[in-house]
Scaffold this motif. Structure first.
Motif: not given
Length: 372
Positions: A159-173
């Motif tokens: 996926v690095r060469a596919y230049q994907a965009v990743f996001f952090h999941e925010e876990k709700k309390p």
């Protein structure tokens, strides 16, 4: 130019009485039967060799893509020469599809070049884990996904060469957790070969798709998103979220239709990931049809109303696949996942904690403090 009106949106399913029998997240229509057991006994000796060949094919893709992106910033588009190696490597993904037993039929390839010219965003209906290698092989796009995916062995180098965009999941309390002293959050696992966004993903994507070179040689590849947000059973379309449509760009609708035999390739609330894969590998033949529709250019009204835009594209894709628009959403999936509702290994019985599934195979979300 696309029309600016959509068909009437389907009514919401009853939030208090959710019908598990007809849920697109619980597969009960392809139970494990005697005929499949006999076929599995014949096919099992081939499972391990096929898996090894598939892993080797992915390893080749990962190696080539690692070299293609070597010492290159993850937030900068690959030069055309490096991108050419990525396009070469994706052909090895066909081997992986073959080892999974799939024969893929593609219609509408001519629409891809037009979509690149328009700087489109790719949208597809999400059905199975097979979607990823199929989409990567056909389009080599830049995906958007959870940061946890960026640390999967081998895949993270692909996926690095596919230049994907990743996001952090925010876990709700959890309920009541706010009153208790919260432990300091663990820092996300760092991955130097992935582009993990710490701020607004939409802002990053808006900047990316707004560049003149977007979708062209020397620019970022077309962004690819699954507006359903999760996988369904492949028999209809879930409600679309608006993430791909707030960008205001034309979209390239890609429709994935899996042939359902004794086993459904769809990635639903399965009993076991390994068991699901073994059943898939034990079919005589799996078939996937990919329909690439013409690029959909939004009207001014749709650009101003992403929900309308999403509904119109969803309607178009449903007609192309001859499938219904389902009154189910990502929120229903999350509620079922939280309640740990699945089908058993035979695909005949619903499993859940005591008191969750009521008579008639219903779940009362409100009773458990959930909405969907």
């Amino acid at each position: 130019m696309a029309a600016s009106t959509s068909e009437a949106a389907p009514s919401k399913s009853n939030e208090k009485r959710y019908d598990l029998e007809n849920s697109p997240f619980i597969e009960l229509k392809t139970p494990f039967a005697d005929a499949e057991a006999w076929r599995m006994a014949i096919m099992l000796p081939l499972v391990i060799p096929r898996m090894l060949i598939m892993i080797c094919a992915f390893a080749v893709v990962a190696l080539i893509n690692t070299l293609a992106a070597w010492n290159w910033p993850v937030d900068k588009p690959l030069p055309a020469a490096r991108r050419a190696w990525v396009l070469f490597s994706k052909e090895f993904l066909v081997v992986s599809l073959w080892m999974l037993g799939f024969r893929v039929k593609v219609t509408g390839r001519e629409n891809i070049a037009k979509a690149e010219e328009l700087g489109s965003v790719i949208v597809f209906n999400h059905v199975s884990y097979v979607d990823a290698p199929a989409i990567m092989w056909l389009l080599a796009p830049s995906g958007v996904g959870k940061s946890s995916v960026s640390n999967v062995p081998i895949l993270k180098y692909v996926v690095r060469a596919y230049q994907a965009v990743f996001f952090h999941e925010e876990k709700k309390p959890r309920d009541g957790a706010a009153a208790a002293p919260a432990a300091p959050p663990k820092p996300p696992k760092k991955n130097p070969v992935a582009y993990v966004v710490t701020g607004s993903v939409t802002e990053v994507l808006m900047k990316r798709v707004g560049e003149p070179s977007y979708g062209k040689p020397g620019g970022f590849p077309m962004v690819c998103m699954a507006p359903e947000g999760t996988c369904s059973d492949g028999r209809g379309l879930l409600e679309f979220r608006t993430g791909a449509f707030v960008l205001g760009r034309p979209v390239l609708p890609v429709c994935l239709k899996y042939k359902i035999n004794d086993h459904n390739p769809a990635w639903t609330q399965v009993y076991s990931e390994l068991w699901h894969l073994v059943r898939l590998l034990s079919q005589w033949r799996n078939e996937l049809e990919i329909i690439v529709l013409p690029p959909y250019v939004p009207s001014a009204e749709e650009r101003a109303d992403p929900k309308l835009y999403a509904n119109n594209v969803r309607t178009l894709m449903g007609k192309a696949m001859n499938q219904p628009l389902l009154p189910h959403s990502h929120a229903h999936f999350l509620a079922l996942k939280k309640l740990k509702v699945t089908a058993d290994w035979t695909g005949t019985t619903i499993l859940a904690r005591p008191g969750v599934v009521e008579e008639g195979r219903y779940v009362d979300f409100a009773k458990h403090g959930l909405t969907a």
